[in-house]
Write a protein that holds these residues in place. Structure first.
Motif, PDB file in Angstrom:
ATOM      1  N   ALA A   1     -25.117 -14.286 -33.996  1.00 33.69           N
ATOM      2  CA  ALA A   1     -24.350 -13.150 -34.506  1.00 33.69           C
ATOM      3  C   ALA A   1     -23.045 -13.614 -35.142  1.00 33.69           C
ATOM      4  N   LEU A   2     -22.371 -14.540 -34.497  1.00 31.63           N
ATOM      5  CA  LEU A   2     -21.122 -15.053 -35.059  1.00 31.63           C
ATOM      6  C   LEU A   2     -21.363 -15.742 -36.398  1.00 31.63           C
ATOM      7  N   ARG A   3     -22.472 -16.446 -36.481  1.00 36.72           N
ATOM      8  CA  ARG A   3     -22.786 -17.160 -37.730  1.00 36.72           C
ATOM      9  C   ARG A   3     -23.184 -16.191 -38.841  1.00 36.72           C
ATOM     10  N   VAL A   4     -24.068 -15.240 -38.519  1.00 33.02           N
ATOM     11  CA  VAL A   4     -24.631 -14.355 -39.548  1.00 33.02           C
ATOM     12  C   VAL A   4     -23.665 -13.243 -39.935  1.00 33.02           C
ATOM     13  N   LEU A   5     -22.934 -12.716 -38.956  1.00 34.15           N
ATOM     14  CA  LEU A   5     -22.150 -11.503 -39.193  1.00 34.15           C
ATOM     15  C   LEU A   5     -20.652 -11.749 -39.333  1.00 34.15           C
ATOM     16  N   SER A   6     -20.234 -13.003 -39.327  1.00 35.86           N
ATOM     17  CA  SER A   6     -18.798 -13.284 -39.388  1.00 35.86           C
ATOM     18  C   SER A   6     -18.164 -12.796 -40.685  1.00 35.86           C
ATOM     19  N   ASP A   7     -18.932 -12.735 -41.769  1.00 34.25           N
ATOM     20  CA  ASP A   7     -18.401 -12.245 -43.041  1.00 34.25           C
ATOM     21  C   ASP A   7     -18.575 -10.734 -43.208  1.00 34.25           C
ATOM     22  N   VAL A   8     -19.198 -10.107 -42.209  1.00 41.39           N
ATOM     23  CA  VAL A   8     -19.429  -8.661 -42.272  1.00 41.39           C
ATOM     24  C   VAL A   8     -18.472  -7.923 -41.350  1.00 41.39           C
ATOM     25  N   ALA A   9     -18.360  -8.402 -40.113  1.00 43.57           N
ATOM     26  CA  ALA A   9     -17.573  -7.705 -39.091  1.00 43.57           C
ATOM     27  C   ALA A   9     -16.135  -8.214 -39.040  1.00 43.57           C
ATOM     28  N   ASP A  10     -15.217  -7.293 -38.744  1.00 47.67           N
ATOM     29  CA  ASP A  10     -13.814  -7.653 -38.544  1.00 47.67           C
ATOM     30  C   ASP A  10     -13.541  -8.058 -37.102  1.00 47.67           C
ATOM     31  N   GLY A  11     -14.520  -7.913 -36.241  1.00 45.06           N
ATOM     32  CA  GLY A  11     -14.388  -8.305 -34.846  1.00 45.06           C
ATOM     33  C   GLY A  11     -15.689  -8.068 -34.116  1.00 45.06           C
ATOM     34  N   PHE A  12     -15.840  -8.702 -32.946  1.00 43.37           N
ATOM     35  CA  PHE A  12     -17.086  -8.648 -32.185  1.00 43.37           C
ATOM     36  C   PHE A  12     -16.818  -8.087 -30.787  1.00 43.37           C
ATOM     37  N   LEU A  13     -17.462  -6.962 -30.475  1.00 43.25           N
ATOM     38  CA  LEU A  13     -17.426  -6.400 -29.129  1.00 43.25           C
ATOM     39  C   LEU A  13     -18.731  -6.795 -28.449  1.00 43.25           C
ATOM     40  N   THR A  14     -18.641  -7.809 -27.611  1.00 48.36           N
ATOM     41  CA  THR A  14     -19.846  -8.400 -27.045  1.00 48.36           C
ATOM     42  C   THR A  14     -19.779  -8.353 -25.523  1.00 48.36           C
ATOM     43  N   HIS A  15     -20.749  -8.979 -24.868  1.00 50.86           N
ATOM     44  CA  HIS A  15     -20.773  -9.038 -23.403  1.00 50.86           C
ATOM     45  C   HIS A  15     -21.658 -10.199 -22.988  1.00 50.86           C
TER      46      HIS A  15
END
Length: 762
Positions: free
Chosen positions: A344-358
């Motif tokens: 997710a960090l690799r694929v979505l790093s240019d899409v999301a402004d932050g990651f709410l994960t667990h």
């Protein structure tokens, strides 16, 4: 004292069935035990005969809300003067590799009891995002193996605290043997960079409120979230996600919010609030003044996809933000939904402004399901989270599999009267999607214990699903694409004899080597014969025409199959061709004239593309079916006079000739008839044409049960027109409900055909 042994088959693991059995036995004063064994539940009861009979009845009638009881078996035991007192839940027995009765329970949306606790400051799980009980929470997405016990889920890394352990062991508690049970002390924890818990949630809320985009780790994969009322945020999400026009799903806090945004009937209300929590396609309410949703959410359309929160985390976000949210798949256009944190960090790093994960791992990938309703009829558009992989009925003995199609791909594993339709994966042409299919197939095969002896696949040699099937070393069962569509409908409704199939879709390889898509078939599950079709037209550039409806329209105007109807006069087409690139028109004209890369197709879907292009609704599209969606939106509920139409006899088949239809459409367009009325007239015309083709087939002895299949029947206006006119002929009309009506249902139809052919050989 009488002792009896019982076995219960169906979806009975991961749904609170053992606690239910315990409570039922205790209320009736019975002794004995219950355990998960392979994919079913079994045990023993001892007590008075009348109490045991009542116990057996309640197993069938009073099962938990998420359970699906298919069969209860009881065997007489010997009379005993003494028996160990009390009723007990035993440890699960190890799975047997040859057992094919195992069923994987789907995930379930948060229940009302857990939601009350989530919002109760006095409860120890107040504002805990991962709250769940035996009636809700993750199932398929966290299961490592069966039988279903905590130790065989991704929750095994979270040892229970004393309070949770007490609930888990208490037969009177709602969380008795709830395998994903957790609390803030012992369960998963939210994270946002270095922040944890409430601080992480506050950062995510602040980002969305400020117009940002977050990646949220949901039940079946990552989701991208932004404010659905912020046109700048939605437009930016589209740009980053590479999804220029396809509608985006919107999550709303509760049913009260949903009814302010869309027209919701009784059937739709029930689906929205069901444990499955699918996205439901709905007609939006008229909006006056400031629109509650940004136009960019569903550009040019009057229908929106709404769904209610699936998890406690979703509820917390919506409670804090108090606004509808775009909640869409965490992927880039055409790729599978992301489930691994590092991925997710690799694929979505240019899409999301932050990651709410667990820190709770997702074991299986499940995107959101999508359904829609026409009156009381529920149509599944995409079968995924909440629905898959719950089994569907199928007359099958020897284990078989269906490899599926190319687009909207699913696979099916079937044995012992049940079919497990795997989750939606997408377009197999994408490498990551193909890998996701292979992983999902191997995983579901292991969990269900189904080892197929035959593998059904499409006729198209270029489909990656076909190539995969060829490499498996199993007996192969080729199944024509449109036969699979109508067989899926027939099998779901357990049609035993022959039927009349109407298959309307984009493209599928026919048994004559041409591309089909507007087909009338007399069929059973073993085979079919073609009795009607749409006239063919060239597709200039093949697949390129699918992405360019204007090319499809040019192909039909320049080179449609000649059935005695003259092509439209050039002056009628001038308003269409004048707005196109002259160089492109010349290229297409030359391609058609020389028959260069112009495969012939009888496709209903491509006819929709043609009409959408002629009406100026879509010259180019960014996703499959976009032109048809825009044409349906333009038609709305408008009343219209049908266009000219003609059915002729050609080469032993009844053939619909669209040339008079298109000529009439162009003439009425030249007379300045509104686009919405012409779009409606086309839908009315296709309803009349279908009724005509079916009536001619029935007059020649075809069955009076009609099964509808193919992606065109996702179109509510078309489906309504066709059903109404066929019902007027006194015909029985069926359409898929649980099985996707489009290519997502192909694998189920393939499995049904394979099972029927194998049974016929015995």
């Amino acid at each position: 004292m009488m002792m009896r042994r019982f076995q219960v088959y169906g979806t009975v693991q991961g749904v609170g069935f053992r606690p239910f059995v315990y409570r039922t036995a205790a209320r009736l004063g019975l002794d004995g035990w219950v355990a998960n064994v392979n994919g079913h539940v079994e045990g023993e009861v001892a007590g008075p005969p009348h109490a045991i009979d009542e116990f057996a009845t309640r197993l069938r009638t009073d099962a938990p809300v998420l359970a699906r009881v298919r069969r209860v078996q009881l065997a007489d035991g010997a009379r005993q003067s003494a028996y160990r007192p009390g009723f007990h839940v035993r440890h699960s027995a190890p799975a047997h590799p040859d057992d094919t009765t195992r069923e994987v329970p789907p995930d379930a949306g948060i229940c009302e009891a857990c939601l009350r606790e989530l919002r109760d400051p006095r409860d120890r799980r107040h504002r805990y995002p991962f709250i769940n009980c035996t009636d809700c929470g993750p199932r398929a997405t966290i299961i490592e193996d069966l039988p279903y016990d905590r130790i065989r889920t991704t929750m095994n890394r979270f040892p229970l605290c004393p309070d949770c352990a007490a609930e888990y062991a208490d037969p009177t508690d709602r969380r008795f043997h709830a395998e994903p049970i957790a609390c803030p002390v012992c369960g998963p924890e939210l994270a946002w960079e270095e922040l944890r818990g409430e601080a992480a949630l506050r950062s995510a809320v602040k980002t969305v409120a400020g117009g940002g985009i977050i990646a949220l780790k949901g039940l079946g994969g990552y989701q991208l979230v932004c404010d659905a009322g912020d046109p700048v945020a939605v437009a930016e999400l589209r740009r980053r996600k590479r999804r220029p026009t396809k509608p985006l799903a919107v999550m709303v806090r509760d049913l009260g919010t949903a009814v302010r945004l869309a027209r919701i009937g009784a059937t739709e209300r029930g689906v929205l609030t069901s444990p499955e929590r699918p996205v439901v396609l709905l007609a939006r309410m008229p909006w006056h003044g400031t629109a509650p949703l940004a136009p960019e959410v569903h550009p040019g359309l009057h229908r929106i996809g709404l769904f209610l929160p699936t998890t406690g985390l979703h509820h917390l976000l919506l409670d804090e933000l108090n606004r509808p949210l775009v909640v869409t798949s965490g992927n880039l256009g055409g790729e599978p939904i992301t489930i691994e944190d590092e991925e997710a960090l690799r694929v979505l790093s240019d899409v999301a402004d932050g990651f709410l994960t667990h820190d709770r791992p997702i074991r299986s990938r499940y995107d959101d399901s999508v359904v829609q309703c026409t009156g009381r009829t529920r149509i599944t558009v995409r079968r995924a989270r909440g629905l898959a992989p719950a089994p569907l009925p199928l007359r099958v003995r020897e284990p078989v599999a269906g490899a599926g199609a190319q687009l909207k791909h699913t696979f099916t594993l079937a044995a012992d009267g049940r079919a497990h339709l795997g989750p939606h994966t997408g377009d197999l042409a994408d490498v990551a999607t193909h890998d996701a299919f292979l992983t999902s197939y191997d995983r579901l095969k292991r969990l269900t214990g189904i080892d197929p002896v035959a593998l059904a696949h499409d006729l198209h040699p270029g489909y990656l699903s076909t190539r995969w099937a060829e490499a498996q070393g199993l007996r192969r069962v080729p199944v024509q694409h449109h036969h699979a569509h109508v067989a899926a409908c027939a099998a779901e409704h357990e049609v035993r004899g022959p039927f009349l199939g109407v298959a309307y879709d984009g493209l599928g390889l026919g048994d004559d080597g041409t591309l089909w898509g507007g087909e009338i078939l007399v069929a059973n599950l073993s085979g079919y014969r073609r009795v009607g079709r749409f006239a063919t037209a060239p597709l200039p550039g093949g697949d390129a025409a699918v992405r360019h409806p204007s090319r499809t329209a040019l192909g039909r105007l320049l080179g449609a199959e000649t059935l005695g109807s003259p092509l439209p006069y050039p002056w009628l087409t001038r308003s269409f061709t004048d707005r196109l690139d002259p160089a492109e028109v010349d290229i297409v004209r030359a391609m058609v004239a020389r028959n260069v890369n112009c495969p012939q197709a009888s496709s209903a879907g491509r006819l929709f593309d043609t009409v959408a292009a002629l009406l100026g609704l879509a010259d180019r599209v960014s996703y499959e079916g976009e032109a048809a969606v825009l044409l349906e939106a333009a038609a709305g509920d408008e009343h219209a006079v049908p266009l000219a139409h003609r059915v002729v006899r050609a080469q032993g088949l009844w053939v619909y000739d669209p040339t008079p239809t298109l000529t009439d459409l162009l003439e009425r367009q030249a007379d300045r008839e509104p686009v919405n009325r012409l779009a409606a007239a086309f839908h009315v015309t296709l309803g009349l044409v279908t009724a005509d083709l079916v009536a001619r087939a029935v007059a020649e002895g075809a069955p009076r049960t009609v099964c509808l299949g193919g992606g065109c029947f996702v179109n509510r206006r078309l489906l309504t027109e066709v059903k109404r006119r066929l019902h007027a002929q006194g015909l029985r009309v069926l359409v898929g409900g649980q099985v996707p009506v489009g290519d997502g249902g192909i694998s189920y139809g393939q499995a049904a055909v394979a099972a029927a052919r194998l049974a016929g050989e015995r």
